[in-house]
Design a protein around this motif. Structure first.
Motif, PDB file in Angstrom:
ATOM      1  N   ASP A  30       0.773  -1.198  -0.266  1.00  0.00           N
ATOM      2  CA  ASP A  30       0.079  -0.355  -0.064  1.00  0.00           C
ATOM      3  C   ASP A  30       1.261   0.808   0.453  1.00  0.00           C
ATOM      4  OD1 ASP A  30      -1.657   2.375   0.969  1.00  0.00           O
ATOM      5  OD2 ASP A  30      -3.859   0.615   1.191  1.00  0.00           O
ATOM      6  N   THR A  31       0.569   2.149  -0.982  1.00  0.00           N
ATOM      7  CA  THR A  31       1.195   3.359  -1.105  1.00  0.00           C
ATOM      8  C   THR A  31       1.734   4.340   0.368  1.00  0.00           C
ATOM      9  OG1 THR A  31      -0.664   5.190  -1.968  1.00  0.00           O
ATOM     10  CG2 THR A  31       0.903   3.483  -3.358  1.00  0.00           C
ATOM     11  N   ARG A  32       0.248   3.910   1.069  1.00  0.00           N
ATOM     12  CA  ARG A  32       0.639   4.875   2.486  1.00  0.00           C
ATOM     13  C   ARG A  32       1.699   4.237   3.101  1.00  0.00           C
ATOM     14  NH1 ARG A  32      -5.593   4.003   3.577  1.00  0.00           N
ATOM     15  NH2 ARG A  32      -5.225   1.927   2.646  1.00  0.00           N
ATOM     16  N   ASP A  33       1.903   3.068   3.239  1.00  0.00           N
ATOM     17  CA  ASP A  33       2.935   2.466   3.998  1.00  0.00           C
ATOM     18  C   ASP A  33       4.004   2.203   2.914  1.00  0.00           C
ATOM     19  OD1 ASP A  33       4.670   1.822   5.673  1.00  0.00           O
ATOM     20  OD2 ASP A  33       3.536   0.290   6.913  1.00  0.00           O
ATOM     21  N   PRO A  34       4.943   2.927   2.164  1.00  0.00           N
ATOM     22  CA  PRO A  34       5.415   2.866   0.934  1.00  0.00           C
ATOM     23  C   PRO A  34       6.903   1.491   1.162  1.00  0.00           C
ATOM     24  CG  PRO A  34       6.041   5.413   1.307  1.00  0.00           C
ATOM     25  CD  PRO A  34       4.809   4.497   2.310  1.00  0.00           C
ATOM     26  N   TYR A  35       7.328   1.305   2.482  1.00  0.00           N
ATOM     27  CA  TYR A  35       8.398   1.069   3.060  1.00  0.00           C
ATOM     28  C   TYR A  35       8.177  -0.894   2.961  1.00  0.00           C
ATOM     29  CZ  TYR A  35      11.107   5.067   2.567  1.00  0.00           C
ATOM     30  OH  TYR A  35      11.663   6.129   2.681  1.00  0.00           O
ATOM     31  N   ALA A  36       6.550  -0.998   3.210  1.00  0.00           N
ATOM     32  CA  ALA A  36       6.431  -2.215   3.449  1.00  0.00           C
ATOM     33  C   ALA A  36       4.968  -3.052   3.028  1.00  0.00           C
ATOM     34  CB  ALA A  36       5.879  -1.875   5.409  1.00  0.00           C
ATOM     35  N   ALA A  52       3.984  -7.527   9.046  1.00  0.00           N
ATOM     36  CA  ALA A  52       4.801  -6.218   7.964  1.00  0.00           C
ATOM     37  C   ALA A  52       6.032  -6.451   7.764  1.00  0.00           C
ATOM     38  CB  ALA A  52       3.531  -5.505   8.477  1.00  0.00           C
ATOM     39  N   PHE A  53       6.216  -6.282   7.571  1.00  0.00           N
ATOM     40  CA  PHE A  53       7.337  -6.104   6.941  1.00  0.00           C
ATOM     41  C   PHE A  53       8.727  -5.262   5.984  1.00  0.00           C
ATOM     42  CE2 PHE A  53       7.178 -10.689   6.187  1.00  0.00           C
ATOM     43  CZ  PHE A  53       8.091 -10.897   4.661  1.00  0.00           C
ATOM     44  N   GLY A  54      10.044  -5.052   5.405  1.00  0.00           N
ATOM     45  CA  GLY A  54      10.317  -4.424   4.026  1.00  0.00           C
ATOM     46  C   GLY A  54      10.225  -4.867   3.272  1.00  0.00           C
ATOM     47  N   ARG A  55       9.538  -3.622   2.068  1.00  0.00           N
ATOM     48  CA  ARG A  55      10.139  -5.108   0.979  1.00  0.00           C
ATOM     49  C   ARG A  55      10.536  -4.597   0.878  1.00  0.00           C
ATOM     50  NH1 ARG A  55       7.637  -0.924  -4.115  1.00  0.00           N
ATOM     51  NH2 ARG A  55       9.139   0.612  -3.102  1.00  0.00           N
ATOM     52  N   GLU A  56      12.088  -4.332   0.959  1.00  0.00           N
ATOM     53  CA  GLU A  56      13.737  -4.488   0.314  1.00  0.00           C
ATOM     54  C   GLU A  56      13.562  -6.016   0.907  1.00  0.00           C
ATOM     55  OE1 GLU A  56      17.696  -1.881  -0.060  1.00  0.00           O
ATOM     56  OE2 GLU A  56      15.549  -0.745   0.529  1.00  0.00           O
ATOM     57  N   LEU A  57      13.971  -6.149   2.488  1.00  0.00           N
ATOM     58  CA  LEU A  57      13.687  -7.242   3.373  1.00  0.00           C
ATOM     59  C   LEU A  57      13.150  -9.173   1.524  1.00  0.00           C
ATOM     60  CD1 LEU A  57      14.925  -9.082   5.262  1.00  0.00           C
ATOM     61  CD2 LEU A  57      12.434  -8.492   6.572  1.00  0.00           C
ATOM     62  N   LEU A  58      12.285  -8.187   1.742  1.00  0.00           N
ATOM     63  CA  LEU A  58      11.587  -9.320   0.682  1.00  0.00           C
ATOM     64  C   LEU A  58      12.403  -9.924  -0.742  1.00  0.00           C
ATOM     65  CD1 LEU A  58       8.722 -11.689   0.648  1.00  0.00           C
ATOM     66  CD2 LEU A  58       7.862  -9.817  -0.363  1.00  0.00           C
ATOM     67  N   LEU A  59      13.031  -8.589  -1.425  1.00  0.00           N
ATOM     68  CA  LEU A  59      13.048  -8.446  -2.584  1.00  0.00           C
ATOM     69  C   LEU A  59      14.578  -8.779  -2.446  1.00  0.00           C
ATOM     70  CD1 LEU A  59      13.492  -7.681  -5.961  1.00  0.00           C
ATOM     71  CD2 LEU A  59      14.053  -5.164  -5.025  1.00  0.00           C
ATOM     72  N   ASP A  60      15.398  -8.336  -0.669  1.00  0.00           N
ATOM     73  CA  ASP A  60      16.755  -9.598  -1.185  1.00  0.00           C
ATOM     74  C   ASP A  60      16.843 -11.344  -0.500  1.00  0.00           C
ATOM     75  OD1 ASP A  60      17.832  -6.780  -1.746  1.00  0.00           O
ATOM     76  OD2 ASP A  60      18.383  -6.347   0.407  1.00  0.00           O
ATOM     77  N   GLY A 125       3.172  13.324   1.162  1.00  0.00           N
ATOM     78  CA  GLY A 125       2.447  13.109   2.276  1.00  0.00           C
ATOM     79  C   GLY A 125       3.152  12.164   3.490  1.00  0.00           C
ATOM     80  N   PHE A 126       3.922  11.191   2.718  1.00  0.00           N
ATOM     81  CA  PHE A 126       4.111   9.818   3.367  1.00  0.00           C
ATOM     82  C   PHE A 126       5.234  10.408   4.777  1.00  0.00           C
ATOM     83  CE2 PHE A 126       7.403   7.401   4.289  1.00  0.00           C
ATOM     84  CZ  PHE A 126       6.518   6.316   5.149  1.00  0.00           C
ATOM     85  N   GLU A 127       5.884  11.660   4.495  1.00  0.00           N
ATOM     86  CA  GLU A 127       6.751  12.051   6.080  1.00  0.00           C
ATOM     87  C   GLU A 127       5.878  12.845   6.754  1.00  0.00           C
ATOM     88  OE1 GLU A 127      10.132  11.231   5.980  1.00  0.00           O
ATOM     89  OE2 GLU A 127      10.126  10.125   4.565  1.00  0.00           O
ATOM     90  N   GLU A 128       5.363  13.522   6.343  1.00  0.00           N
ATOM     91  CA  GLU A 128       4.451  13.907   6.929  1.00  0.00           C
ATOM     92  C   GLU A 128       3.154  13.430   7.763  1.00  0.00           C
ATOM     93  OE1 GLU A 128       0.117  16.348   6.043  1.00  0.00           O
ATOM     94  OE2 GLU A 128       2.069  17.142   5.329  1.00  0.00           O
TER      95      GLU A 128
END
Length: 149
Positions: A30-36, A52-60, A125-128
């Motif tokens: 979901d783009t509301r939590d773009p890292y996960a 829930a965990f990091g998208r990059e973790l799954l990729l790596d 808006g993600f950082e906000e």
């Protein structure tokens, strides 16, 4: 713009060396939590469980052993694109799942088309929202400390 990507894959829940069974697992981004990424496991007789965990973790983890702590992901055959082991741990309880790499790669490719890896911060808006959520967590933590002390 589409806000999320989801897919369902079948994974093997490896109970022991002698016992495993296939379960449906919903993958969601979901783009509301773009890292996960979120994986919802539908175990027979139990309520669905979401991790829930990091998208990059799954990729790596598709290519090399990754993760430290509660989530660890590793290819079953490091020399080739093969199945992937996903180990989840809470305290002393562990669960091991085996998934084909191809459906995971297809899912991650779809997430990358929605939000390219490395461009998560560019989402408006993600950082906000992150700052707002962290502020609430810190305020609740301070309140709990005051109530306890």
């Amino acid at each position: 713009m589409r806000e999320s990507v989801q897919a369902e894959v079948m994974m093997s829940f490896l109970v022991s060396e002698e016992l495993s069974f296939r379960i449906p697992v919903e993958l969601r981004y979901d783009t509301r939590d773009p890292y996960a990424v979120r994986l919802t496991f539908h175990l027979p007789g139990d309520a669905p469980v979401t991790w829930a965990f990091g998208r990059e973790l799954l990729l790596d983890g598709i290519n090399k052993p990754c993760g430290d702590g509660d989530v660890r992901i590793a290819p079953t055959e490091p020399e080739e694109l093969s199945d992937v082991h996903i180990r989840l741990q809470v305290g002393g309880d562990r669960a091991l799942f085996r998934a084909g790499a191809a459906p995971l790669v297809a899912f991650l490719d779809r997430t990358d088309r929605l939000v390219p890896l490395g461009q998560e911060r560019d989402l408006g808006g993600f950082e906000e929202h992150l700052d707002e959520a962290l502020g609430k967590i810190l305020a609740e933590s301070r309140q709990n400390e005051q109530n306890a002390g």
